[in-house]
Enzyme design. Structure first.
Site, short mmCIF file in Angstrom:
data_model
loop_
_atom_site.label_atom_id
_atom_site.label_comp_id
_atom_site.label_asym_id
_atom_site.label_seq_id
_atom_site.Cartn_x
_atom_site.Cartn_y
_atom_site.Cartn_z
N TYR A 106 0.82 -1.21 0.00
CA TYR A 106 0.00 0.00 0.00
C TYR A 106 0.86 1.26 0.00
O TYR A 106 0.41 2.33 0.41
CB TYR A 106 -0.93 -0.01 1.21
N TRP A 123 -7.59 -16.56 -8.87
CA TRP A 123 -8.88 -17.24 -8.65
C TRP A 123 -9.66 -17.44 -9.95
O TRP A 123 -10.57 -18.26 -10.00
CB TRP A 123 -9.71 -16.49 -7.62
N ASP A 169 -11.59 -7.22 5.06
CA ASP A 169 -10.20 -6.86 4.73
C ASP A 169 -9.88 -5.46 5.25
O ASP A 169 -10.77 -4.75 5.74
CB ASP A 169 -9.98 -6.93 3.22
N GLY A 194 -11.83 -3.99 8.34
CA GLY A 194 -11.33 -4.38 9.65
C GLY A 194 -9.93 -4.94 9.58
O GLY A 194 -9.47 -5.36 8.52
N HIS A 214 0.35 -17.78 4.76
CA HIS A 214 1.74 -17.88 4.29
C HIS A 214 2.54 -16.59 4.41
O HIS A 214 3.76 -16.61 4.22
CB HIS A 214 1.80 -18.45 2.86
#
Length: 307
Positions: A106, A123, A169, A194, A214
């Protein structure tokens, strides 16, 4: 349209010799196909390359490649320090040794958007296999912890339309994703801001933790999994999705390379199924099982038994 090596080198303003070498390498990697006509060799992209290396493909890995080439692989120049110190080196690469993995993710809008894209892209390829490896239809209220844009949540509700998923998230992740229109829009998917360590984890039937464990140290893993266990409803479960270290020959290189990259960039590591199972059991989960998907990511489920 197939092109000759002369056409390709001219269009890209390269030397013919250099382009010949590159084309041969790409063909050996099955990224290109060639055909000889009237003494001239013509090249075109292979089906695999069209599937994974074009921006128009839904299964494009271009964000993944860009992220690793610009963010992760440069850390390899600090490999000696990583081995000697046993600590992540991503801060050094980005100019501040005190920066951690998420600080870097970020550190700028461009970096944050790239991070969102790479987390979602996998995904499109592995998501359906991950969410259908176990029958999860009995879990109606699901939280995807660290679920980013909701890409995996979308795969989940496609497989289990009677369920709803809340993506939980960090505020900066959700804010960035919303600003750049990256959040999945679906009536069965909601988003909640959160911090997994600082804020309460809401009660749910099931939790998804995909590529979360991980990046964490052992102590952080135990702390977080125990917190999830406490929040989980009796009869509920957690599904951890990771690139597990295995003995299978064809998967050793991928998993172990990822394992080393985690050591370079994060406080975490990839784990064996046994190691992950012990983490879940130490947190209180029982009946731990893993299902292999045949792809890079596999799901492991742990259940909170009814008392």
């Amino acid at each position: 349209m197939p092109l000759s090596e002369n056409n390709i080198s001219q269009r890209l303003s390269t030397s013919l010799r250099g382009m010949q070498i590159l084309l041969n390498v790409c063909e050996s990697m099955r990224l290109l196909m060639s055909e000889k006509k009237e003494g001239t060799v013509y090249y075109q992209m292979s089906q695999m390359a069209r599937r994974y290396l074009t921006s128009s493909s839904k299964e494009s890995l271009l964000p993944w490649i860009k992220f690793y080439s610009e963010t992760v692989y440069p850390c390899a120049q600090h490999s000696v320090h990583a081995v000697r110190e046993g600590k992540q080196q991503i801060g050094k690469q980005f100019g501040d040794k005190n920066m951690n993995y998420f600080d870097v993710m970020y550190s700028s809008r461009e970096q944050a958007v790239l991070y969102l894209d790479v987390m979602s892209s996998a995904w499109n390829i592995c998501g359906e296999d991950v969410v259908t490896a176990f029958d999860l239809s009995s879990f109606k209220n699901v939280y995807d912890l660290g679920g980013n844009t909701g890409a995996l949540a979308k795969k989940f509700i496609s497989a289990y339309p009677q369920s709803s998923v809340t993506v939980y998230d960090l505020p900066q992740m959700i804010h960035t994703a919303r600003t750049y229109d990256k959040l999945i829009k679906d009536s069965q998917i909601s988003f909640q801001e959160g911090d997994l360590f600082k804020d309460p984890i809401p009660t749910a039937d099931m939790y998804i933790m995909a590529r979360v464990i991980h990046v964490l140290s052992e102590d952080k893993c135990i702390e977080l999994l125990r917190k999830v266990y406490t929040a989980c409803k009796p009869g509920g479960a957690v599904v951890v999705v990771e690139c597990f270290l295995k003995d299978a020959t064809d998967e050793v290189i991928t998993a172990n390379t990822q394992h080393f990259l985690m050591a370079l960039a994060t406080e975490g590591k990839e784990r064996t199924p046994k190691e992950m199972s012990l983490l879940l059991e130490n947190a209180g989960f029982q009946d731990v099982q893993i299902k292999e998907t045949g792809k890079i990511y596999d799901p492991m489920i742990g259940r909170k038994v009814l008392k």
